[in-house]
Scaffold this motif. Sequence first.
Motif, mmCIF file in Angstrom:
data_model
loop_
_atom_site.group_PDB
_atom_site.id
_atom_site.type_symbol
_atom_site.label_atom_id
_atom_site.label_comp_id
_atom_site.label_asym_id
_atom_site.label_seq_id
_atom_site.Cartn_x
_atom_site.Cartn_y
_atom_site.Cartn_z
ATOM 1 N N MET A 1 10.125 84.074 28.588
ATOM 2 C CA MET A 1 10.339 82.976 27.653
ATOM 3 C C MET A 1 9.932 81.668 28.316
ATOM 4 N N SER A 2 9.052 80.902 27.686
ATOM 5 C CA SER A 2 8.634 79.609 28.212
ATOM 6 C C SER A 2 9.610 78.539 27.738
ATOM 7 N N ASP A 5 9.753 77.710 24.094
ATOM 8 C CA ASP A 5 10.456 78.606 23.180
ATOM 9 C C ASP A 5 11.947 78.292 23.068
ATOM 10 N N THR A 7 15.368 76.195 22.272
ATOM 11 C CA THR A 7 15.827 75.170 21.341
ATOM 12 C C THR A 7 16.102 73.890 22.118
ATOM 13 N N SER A 165 8.806 88.394 31.927
ATOM 14 C CA SER A 165 9.750 87.744 31.016
ATOM 15 C C SER A 165 10.586 88.751 30.239
#
Length: 350
Positions: A1-2, A5, A7, A165
């Motif tokens: 997950m970058s 991505d 919130t 990831s």
Amino acid sequence: MSLADLTQEKKTILAEAWSLMQEQIAGQDLQKRFSEVAPDTSDALEGLRYELFDLASFDDMDQTMLRFLRARKFNKVEACKMLGNALIWRRKIGIRQMMAEGEEALDKRLVDAGMYFIWGHDKEDRPIVYLNVGNFLPSNSQEETVAFTRFLAYEMETARFFIGSKGVLALGDLTGFGRKNIDMDLSKVFADMFQNYYPEILGKAVVIGSGLKMALFEGVYNIAKFWLDPVVRNKISFSKPKELSKIIDTKFIPKSLDGTFDEHALRAQAPAATAPASVDSADLQRRQLAKLAEFEQVAATLEAPQRDQIKRELRSLWLETANSRPRNLYQRLGLISEDGKVDWTRAQSV
């Protein structure tokens, strides 16, 4: 997950976690604990910072922090406490010294048993960690427990080259499993290390077996599962050997499960470990800590333009240390390049 991505709320928590972690490392409480496990270290602050560098820089500083945050449901206080404990544990067990000594310094009985092997990836591109439960060697003394802990920590550190990831697929092979393999104390060592010091690297776990072997293992698991976090328990499933090809290509399934590769043959054909090139360790550590200081300046500012470049440079500096260590099995088989990248297409020629 970058980071893209995440919130906005989780980005804020990540930034705050970095600020809090820096406060903890600079604080007396964590430094006192570090000094207790490293009485030969004159500068506890520098020691803690270097343990953080060694843990986080190869995987990506933010991805490492995010693993601890996810393990604590994005409670930044609990996540930083967990990360601080991991830094203390790494120094106590001597991770850096262990990796500098290489596989040759481990208990040969454990290495040769074939309990743990990384080979290939599943159909979701997760690296596969084979846990050959039938080769598991119970401990008969405190010395053997310490040797097992060192062996497992070495293998977990080696697995970091493969973790992406999506985490790993842990596959428990019950071939040959019986009462001779049961050791609840060592199961606790495994669970403790996996959950507390390498959190969120497990993408999925599948135990493969049938009949009496599966029944016996399920009996053990029904006790051991209470040591596991509910999130980890939910990632574990049980399956029959004939169903394995649904999630893994045959070329990455061992012969013990009707596949094609033979772990013992691969180990036998790997070139012997050779002495790595010598490096100026003091100069390298100085450069690593200087670059870490640059990251510390922008750690809590996720949008800082130079931040990604600093993280890439930290990774390169970590690889300088890794390439100065005795090469692990997978490097000797040619699967891991000097820039730390894994190429499973090379496995076809091994």
